[in-house]
Design a protein around this motif. Structure first.
Motif, PDB file in Angstrom:
ATOM      1  N   ASP A 108       0.834  -1.219   0.000  1.00 61.08           N
ATOM      2  CA  ASP A 108       0.000   0.000   0.000  1.00 61.08           C
ATOM      3  C   ASP A 108       0.863   1.260   0.000  1.00 61.08           C
ATOM      4  O   ASP A 108       0.606   2.210  -0.755  1.00 61.08           O
ATOM      5  CB  ASP A 108      -0.908   0.010   1.227  1.00 61.08           C
ATOM      6  CG  ASP A 108      -2.277  -0.564   0.923  1.00 61.08           C
ATOM      7  OD1 ASP A 108      -2.673  -0.562  -0.249  1.00 61.08           O
ATOM      8  OD2 ASP A 108      -2.949  -1.029   1.862  1.00 61.08           O
ATOM      9  N   SER A 253     -10.349   5.046  -0.460  1.00 60.90           N
ATOM     10  CA  SER A 253     -10.508   3.873   0.404  1.00 60.90           C
ATOM     11  C   SER A 253      -9.545   3.922   1.582  1.00 60.90           C
ATOM     12  O   SER A 253      -9.879   3.492   2.694  1.00 60.90           O
ATOM     13  CB  SER A 253     -10.276   2.587  -0.407  1.00 60.90           C
ATOM     14  OG  SER A 253      -8.974   2.568  -0.963  1.00 60.90           O
ATOM     15  N   SER A 254      -8.350   4.462   1.368  1.00 53.46           N
ATOM     16  CA  SER A 254      -7.361   4.534   2.455  1.00 53.46           C
ATOM     17  C   SER A 254      -7.763   5.571   3.503  1.00 53.46           C
ATOM     18  O   SER A 254      -7.595   5.336   4.705  1.00 53.46           O
ATOM     19  CB  SER A 254      -5.979   4.887   1.887  1.00 53.46           C
ATOM     20  OG  SER A 254      -5.531   3.888   0.998  1.00 53.46           O
ATOM     21  N   SER A 277     -10.021  -1.337  -0.860  1.00 53.24           N
ATOM     22  CA  SER A 277      -8.605  -1.091  -1.080  1.00 53.24           C
ATOM     23  C   SER A 277      -7.860  -2.322  -1.584  1.00 53.24           C
ATOM     24  O   SER A 277      -7.030  -2.222  -2.494  1.00 53.24           O
ATOM     25  CB  SER A 277      -7.963  -0.595   0.227  1.00 53.24           C
ATOM     26  OG  SER A 277      -6.576  -0.429   0.083  1.00 53.24           O
ATOM     27  N   THR A 281     -10.148  -2.174  -5.795  1.00 52.20           N
ATOM     28  CA  THR A 281      -9.240  -1.271  -6.507  1.00 52.20           C
ATOM     29  C   THR A 281      -8.318  -1.995  -7.485  1.00 52.20           C
ATOM     30  O   THR A 281      -8.208  -1.578  -8.646  1.00 52.20           O
ATOM     31  CB  THR A 281      -8.404  -0.448  -5.507  1.00 52.20           C
ATOM     32  OG1 THR A 281      -9.281   0.330  -4.693  1.00 52.20           O
ATOM     33  CG2 THR A 281      -7.453   0.483  -6.235  1.00 52.20           C
TER      34      THR A 281
END
Length: 315
Positions: A108, A253-254, A277, A281
């Protein structure tokens, strides 16, 4: 219980999603389809951009690395979810849990840095075309990708080591579908307030800095002052729009993961944001950068024609 009576937990239980048989079957089917489509789409992007010489440009070099990141992220999370759904075995070892947590946040974080680099690449391509090849040479592109991976590796390493060194003496149930660090910290026998603050600051710092840089570059690319050397080619602008769509999805989303409501709402909200996420995504990205990209579609068509038998091609 005093520290001398602590018994280190050797494994955890991932609750995942509700254990209704019908929902479990639908979940397994949905996860399988999503994983196959995501893996196929991202592998196609990697293979086509590697094989087709028309795609040997800086933009597709970064796109190839982004697809590898997305494929890796979904592969870290989904296979374990499929095993849990299929077998009903919700256990995961302590070491596997820490590794999964580290890889998720590593990928991420690297994703954030790489998206910022891709924004810079599009800015230079659109607004400084005369100097683009010099500024974004093959060596520079490789260094930027390596720097993104190295930054992600170092950014997440120290907090992960601290989490792995915490004592866990029970309970060992994680109300999530993967080893997320936040619910994991709640299970420690030691006070983790300081570590939670450090992890939160580091997460928000990388999130806001990379998002700020990405937005700044996009604004200057699309709404900057007229430049006599500004070459706004259709392909670059369309790719810029696709990249911006990915940025909104990834960062959106984060950011949701850091919105804390009530305890019950937060758990459900975090699960939904994590699904977006880690699963949705990567799935969307493969469509955004393949089906919406003319050069990628042309490369796929050329590859399919080459795979046809000679006799069929002559017909």
């Amino acid at each position: 219980m005093g520290p001398e009576n602590w018994t280190q937990v050797t494994g955890f239980v991932l609750l995942g999603f509700p254990r209704n048989h019908i929902l479990q079957a639908l979940l397994f089917l949905g996860l399988t389809v999503a994983y196959v489509v995501t893996a196929t789409g991202n592998l196609l992007i990697i293979a086509l951009s590697w094989v087709d010489h028309h795609l040997h440009t800086q933009m597709y070099f970064f796109l190839r690395n982004l697809s590898f990141l997305e494929l890796s992220l979904v592969s870290v999370v989904v296979p374990k979810m499929l095993v849990i759904t299929l077998t009903g075995d919700h256990t995961i070892s302590f070491v596997s849990c820490i590794i999964q947590s580290y890889l998720c946040f590593l990928l991420d974080t690297t994703d954030f840095f790489l998206l910022a680099v891709m924004s810079l690449d599009r800015y230079l391509a659109i607004c400084h075309p005369l100097h683009y090849e010099t500024l974004m040479s093959g060596r520079v592109c490789s260094q930027l990708v390596l720097a993104s991976w190295l930054a992600g590796f170092l950014w997440v390493l120290c907090p992960t080591i601290l989490v792995a060194s915490l004592p866990f003496c029970g309970p060992n149930v994680i109300d999530h579908f993967f080893c997320d660090s936040w619910p994991l910290l709640k299970l420690s026998c030691r006070n983790t307030c300081l570590l939670e603050v450090v992890a939160f600051v580091l997460s928000m710092l990388v999130l806001l800095v990379s998002l700020g840089l990405t937005c700044f570059v996009h604004l200057h690319s699309c709404h900057g002052p007229p430049d006599p050397h500004c070459c706004r080619e259709k392909e670059s602008v369309l790719h810029c729009a696709s990249h911006l769509t990915v940025v909104v999805t990834v960062y959106g989303s984060s950011i949701f993961l850091y919105i804390h409501l009530s305890e019950t709402q937060s758990l459900l909200f975090n699960k939904g944001a994590s699904v977006l996420s880690c699963i949705v995504t990567p799935l969307l990205n493969s469509f955004i950068f393949s089906l919406c990209n003319n050069k990628m579609k042309q490369a796929l068509g050329d590859a399919l024609r080459l795979l046809q038998p000679t006799a069929v091609r002559k017909l």
